[in-house]
Scaffold this motif. Structure first.
Motif, short mmCIF file in Angstrom:
data_model
loop_
_atom_site.label_atom_id
_atom_site.label_comp_id
_atom_site.label_asym_id
_atom_site.label_seq_id
_atom_site.Cartn_x
_atom_site.Cartn_y
_atom_site.Cartn_z
N SER A 101 2.73 5.25 -2.36
CA SER A 101 1.59 5.35 -1.46
C SER A 101 1.96 4.72 -0.12
CB SER A 101 0.41 4.60 -2.06
OG SER A 101 -0.62 4.53 -1.10
N LEU A 102 1.54 5.35 0.97
CA LEU A 102 1.82 4.77 2.29
C LEU A 102 0.61 4.02 2.83
CD1 LEU A 102 3.77 7.71 3.96
CD2 LEU A 102 4.59 5.89 2.46
N VAL A 103 -0.45 3.99 2.03
CA VAL A 103 -1.67 3.35 2.49
C VAL A 103 -1.45 1.84 2.65
CG1 VAL A 103 -3.97 2.73 1.68
CG2 VAL A 103 -3.20 5.09 1.57
N ASN A 104 -1.84 1.33 3.77
CA ASN A 104 -1.68 -0.09 4.10
C ASN A 104 -0.23 -0.53 4.15
OD1 ASN A 104 -4.50 -0.27 4.17
ND2 ASN A 104 -4.63 -0.87 2.02
N SER A 105 0.71 0.41 4.33
CA SER A 105 2.11 -0.02 4.34
C SER A 105 2.46 -0.81 5.60
CB SER A 105 3.06 1.16 4.13
OG SER A 105 2.90 2.09 5.17
N SER A 231 -6.11 -8.94 -0.45
CA SER A 231 -6.87 -7.72 -0.34
C SER A 231 -6.03 -6.45 -0.49
CB SER A 231 -7.52 -7.66 1.05
OG SER A 231 -8.38 -8.75 1.22
N LEU A 232 -4.73 -6.59 -0.48
CA LEU A 232 -3.89 -5.39 -0.51
C LEU A 232 -3.64 -4.92 -1.94
CD1 LEU A 232 -1.30 -6.54 2.17
CD2 LEU A 232 -3.23 -4.97 2.51
N PHE A 233 -3.97 -5.75 -2.89
CA PHE A 233 -3.69 -5.49 -4.30
C PHE A 233 -2.19 -5.41 -4.56
CE2 PHE A 233 -8.11 -5.00 -4.02
CZ PHE A 233 -8.58 -5.53 -5.22
N THR A 234 -1.46 -6.15 -3.74
CA THR A 234 -0.06 -6.45 -4.00
C THR A 234 0.26 -7.72 -3.25
OG1 THR A 234 2.25 -5.86 -3.60
CG2 THR A 234 0.64 -4.90 -2.10
N ARG A 271 9.11 -3.69 -6.61
CA ARG A 271 8.05 -4.24 -5.76
C ARG A 271 6.69 -3.93 -6.36
NH1 ARG A 271 7.54 -1.61 -0.74
NH2 ARG A 271 5.41 -1.99 -0.13
N VAL A 272 5.83 -4.91 -6.36
CA VAL A 272 4.48 -4.72 -6.89
C VAL A 272 3.77 -3.70 -5.99
CG1 VAL A 272 2.26 -5.81 -7.37
CG2 VAL A 272 4.40 -7.10 -7.72
N PRO A 273 3.35 -2.56 -6.56
CA PRO A 273 2.68 -1.56 -5.73
C PRO A 273 1.19 -1.88 -5.56
CG PRO A 273 3.03 -0.69 -7.94
CD PRO A 273 3.56 -2.10 -7.94
N THR A 274 0.62 -1.36 -4.50
CA THR A 274 -0.81 -1.55 -4.29
C THR A 274 -1.58 -0.81 -5.39
OG1 THR A 274 -2.66 -1.22 -2.78
CG2 THR A 274 -0.98 0.48 -2.77
N LEU A 275 -2.76 -1.29 -5.71
CA LEU A 275 -3.61 -0.54 -6.65
C LEU A 275 -4.76 0.15 -5.92
CD1 LEU A 275 -3.77 -2.97 -9.70
CD2 LEU A 275 -2.11 -1.19 -9.17
#
Lengths: 350, 246
Positions: A101-105, A231-234, A271-275
């Motif tokens: 996912s590129l969201v919030n990258s 807040s990023l869930f990672t 790397r822990v990915p965002t949820l």
């Protein structure tokens, strides 16, 4: 003349100075709970820069046979993933890792990719074009094509104030793509609304929330937040969450982070990915091994497989079916598609 | 024009040299031990009547300060001692972790002080208040149920029924009342001509001391209850006794 070795003969270039250059700073909407969006000094966000990046991101001109763009593997409607276990490039050859996912990258500070091997979005954006299992093209051919198109002549001029087409380079293209990626900010899920008192959790969601964040001694801890922290869930760290059983750290089939750092303790860590938007991005994990979130939850519930460096937070949780349901209900509160309707986000060619 | 330029260069040189003369460099080094030996992550360690290993040991240090009478010179507000990623080999364990503090005012100091954990002011803030190069930006080190940073993480495995070091244990400490301060009571001379250092060894077995005995990791492998700070209080006090310096 002494500069006869210059790549581009001067006469091929077209002057762009008649096109207005009037950059306006773009201030993205960063939710209050989010970390600071750190923007490199040499690549400030401008509306025109983002617009150029948006066009490049969705334009198949970046691939050798003009069939694929970045968006082919990073679909906006799929949380900017491709919903495949392994992404396939223009030649039909699949890679060994799942699209991310590129969201919030833009908030990633600890390296990009599953193994963190690349530091910045600007550096990353140069890679897919020439990657044989991705766009399998050549910047040396992409750049002249971009220079020839009036659309890109205008977009590059407006974004970077260049005065001739010869100044259109892959570095500028990468900067524009990075600007675009920095505004892919999702922070308006029901979870975020809950924090702002605009949404009330159902009982299931509320219990799942308490499990996820180890909030309540009366409710079983699921430990998720230590790695998938708000807040990023990672937390952008590299961890082994117990996917593969090995007795020796050298046995992992994909060394992950270890191949980058050379530290054997990092073998098999990813790397822990965002949820965020997790319901849209199946299948799950770096190799897409789990098809559903139910499978993911069962995995964590079991404590996963033994590896000497399996994270201590991964242990048999002993969840009941109801507790699993609650956790799942909470994960569903992380979906947000509202950012897709903001300016500059979706396919500009449609 | 030219004169002006030279003037600035001269001034700059003066500033530089004067600055060099009244400051020096200082290194604070941390080493992790277990039973007197360098601690290597994942190596089997004899505990009580069973073995354990350690996979994670890291902690914040804050208000790292040199002391001279009533005078305090802060070297850094916050640093993060991360044995988890450093101690993967015996060589790395022997080297330990260095924090280099540059341009410290020269002088003969009575000692050094730092806290294990995060000062109340910063502990009242959230990770998103800090830039990514500040160790306090690490959201994974924050526990909202405590409204606190996790000051120290300590984790590993113990030998389970299958004979492998496969069962998890971990302890996370935190909250203002559990902040502890350690003092290095030793003359430290900051001199412009040579850099000085203090090396601190942390004996990990001491962390589990419970009276004259050792804490039973097997039966208390995880601290789940955010309101039950008693076992953690024991551990944070042990951090202080675990440190020796030279």
């Amino acid at each position: 003349m002494t500069n006869g070795c210059k790549e581009e003969p001067i006469d091929n270039s077209i002057s762009l100075t008649s096109i207005e250059y009037n950059p306006t700073e773009f201030l993205p909407d960063v939710p209050e709970e989010f970390p600071l969006l750190e923007i490199p000094e040499d690549n400030p966000l401008t509306s025109d820069g983002i617009r150029l990046g948006q066009h490049l991101f969705f334009d198949p001109i970046l691939s050798a046979d003009s069939t694929m763009s970045c968006a082919s593997c990073h679909l906006p409607e799929a949380g900017f993933t491709d919903q495949l276990a392994f992404s396939t490039g223009i030649d039909g050859v699949a890679g060994e890792r799942s699209s991310m996912s590129l969201v919030n990258s833009g908030f990633s500070f600890n390296g990009l990719f599953w193994d963190g091997r690349i530091q910045s979005l600007e550096t990353q954006a140069l890679l897919p074009v020439e990657d044989p299992i991705e766009l399998h093209h050549d910047w040396q051919e992409v750049i002249p094509a971009l220079r020839n198109l009036p659309l890109y002549q205008e977009l590059f001029r407006k974004a970077f104030g260049i005065s001739t087409t010869s100044e259109i380079t892959k570095e500028l293209a990468a900067k524009a793509i990075a600007q675009y990626e920095r505004v892919l900010i999702s922070g308006n899920s029901n979870f975020d609304k809950f924090l702002r008192f605009e949404y009330f959790f159902s009982e299931e969601e509320s219990n799942g929330f308490a499990m996820f964040f180890d909030k309540d001694p009366e409710i079983i801890d699921a430990e998720c937040f230590h790695c998938h922290s708000a807040s990023l869930f990672t937390d952008n760290s590299f961890r082994n969450n117990g996917l593969d059983e090995v007795t020796d750290l050298a046995e992992f089939s994909d060394l992950g982070r270890g191949a980058v750092t050379g530290n054997p303790l990092d073998n098999g860590k990813f790397r822990v990915p965002t949820l965020r938007n997790i319901t849209l991005t199946a299948p799950y994990m770096h190799d897409g091994r789990f098809q559903t979130l139910e499978e993911v939850i069962d995995h964590y519930d079991s404590g996963g497989h033994f590896a000497p460096n399996r994270d201590p937070l991964i242990y048999e949780l002993g969840l009941t079916d109801t507790e699993k349901q609650n956790l799942l209900a909470f994960l569903h509160t992380l979906v947000d598609t509202s950012y897709l309707s903001k300016e500059y986000i979706t396919n500009p060619f449609k | 024009m030219k004169m002006k330029k030279y003037f600035f260069i001269l001034m700059g040189m003066l500033l530089l040299t004067s600055c060099k003369d009244d400051t020096g460099d200082f290194t604070l080094n941390f080493k992790a031990l277990y039973d007197g030996e360098p601690l290597v992550m994942l190596e089997a360690l004899e505990y009580t009547n069973y073995d354990i290993n350690i996979l994670e040991s890291d902690f914040y240090i804050s208000d790292i300060t040199l002391i001279k009478g009533d005078e305090r010179v802060e070297l850094a507000a916050i640093d993060f001692v991360d044995f988890s990623s450093n101690n993967f080999s015996i060589d790395r364990a022997e080297e330990g972790i260095d924090f280099n503090y540059l341009e410290v005012p020269v002088g003969t100091y009575d000692g050094l002080e730092f806290s294990i954990g995060v000062q109340p002011e910063e502990n009242g803030m959230l990770p998103n208040a800090f830039e990514s190069n500040n160790p306090l930006s690490n959201s994974g080190n924050y526990w909202s149920a405590w409204d606190s940073y996790i000051f120290a993480k300590l984790a590993g495995n113990y030998r389970g029924d299958d004979g492998n070091l496969s069962e998890t244990w971990f302890f996370h400490t935190g909250t203002d009342p559990l902040l502890r301060t350690f003092t290095v009571d030793k003359e430290i001379i900051i001199d412009p001509s040579e850099s000085s250092s203090v090396s601190i060894s942390m004996e990990h077995k001491v962390l589990f001391q419970d009276g004259g005995d050792y804490f039973d990791i097997e039966t208390n492998s995880i601290n789940h209850d955010p309101t039950n700070l008693a076992p953690l209080e024991m551990i944070v006090n042990n951090y202080i006794s675990s440190f020796t310096f030279d």
